[in-house]
Design an enzyme around this catalytic site. Structure first.
Site: not given
Length: 269
Positions: A78, A109
């Site tokens: 953004e 992960e």
């Protein structure tokens, strides 16, 4: 047991009505801003350090897995349209690569070495900052990444929702937002995810404001990538100059940004 894994304050959820479910979820959600409020000094200290690096040309990296990784990518993605900065100024990396944004990548992960490899692929250097995001504070991908970054002289911070976690112990500027048990036990996309999003909002917004990407309270550097944003930019110029809509829009489109249009206007007065 980690706080994020502790049993919900509610039970027999399947027996609740929809009205009861959403009321109880909302009740839990209201505790999140209070938890964030308790760590504002820690957030401030990290932001000040990030600013010092970025004013020298450094970048900001977020690393995470699952929901935490997606939140970092959301915040980073953004920044260019909102503040007109380049896409490599704030970068979000997720365990498993871009395909993990939509679908879980098995065991991604659990590799403590991969995050540093991902950072190196982005040309990481000593002016950059790495923030590890992990609700549990135990994710190997994130811990390995911040540890190696710190060993290589980078500024490191983290956002986690457990106190005294291995992740917090691995960075210089830990932020531990302890929001308590989730409504659905262990579902950290809920309160923990909300807390992480709130902290990320604070970090990127404060950094961009202090780097001069906002004027007054307006996003004067925003990209004019659609009709809505052109209309918003036109209104900003109308408010600042007193121009009517058509000349304000013409000025905006001519200069390509609200800031450039206003800078030219002010210089001509």
């Amino acid at each position: 047991m980690r706080t994020t894994e502790s049993s919900s304050n509610y039970d027999n959820l399947e027996a609740m009505s929809v009205e009861e479910l959403i009321a109880n979820i909302n009740r839990e959600d209201q505790t999140v801003p209070q938890a964030v409020n308790k760590v504002l000094p820690e957030i401030e200290r990290l932001i000040e350090q990030i600013l010092a690096k970025m004013k020298q040309g450094g970048r900001l990296f977020y690393i995470g897995a699952g929901t935490s990784g997606r939140l970092g990518i959301l915040d980073a993605s953004e920044c260019p349209p909102t503040y007109g900065v380049s896409h490599d100024m704030v970068i979000g990396l997720i365990a498993g690569g871009d395909s993990a944004i939509r679908m879980a990548v098995e065991n991604a992960e659990d590799d403590p070495k991969q995050a540093w490899l991902d950072l190196k692929a982005n040309g990481i250097n000593k002016l950059d900052t790495v923030i590890g995001i992990a609700a549990s504070g135990t994710t190997p991908y994130v811990i390995g990444g911040v540890k190696t970054a710190k060993e290589n002289g980078l500024l490191t911070g983290c956002i986690t929702c457990n106190a005294g976690s291995p992740l917090a112990a691995s960075v210089e500027y830990p932020i531990e937002v302890v929001v308590g048990p989730e409504f659905v036990t262990g579902s950290t996309r809920m309160k923990a995810g909300t807390a992480q999003k709130l902290v990320l909002n604070m970090i990127s917004t404060a950094v961009m404001i202090k780097l001069g990407k906002v004027k007054g309270n307006k996003m004067v550097n925003m990209q004019l990538s659609n009709k809505k944003l052109v209309e918003r930019g036109t209104r900003m110029i109308m408010e600042a100059t007193g121009l009517e809509e058509n000349p304000a829009k013409e000025r905006l489109l001519k200069f390509g940004s609200v800031r450039a249009a206003l800078d030219d206007w002010e210089s001509s007065i």
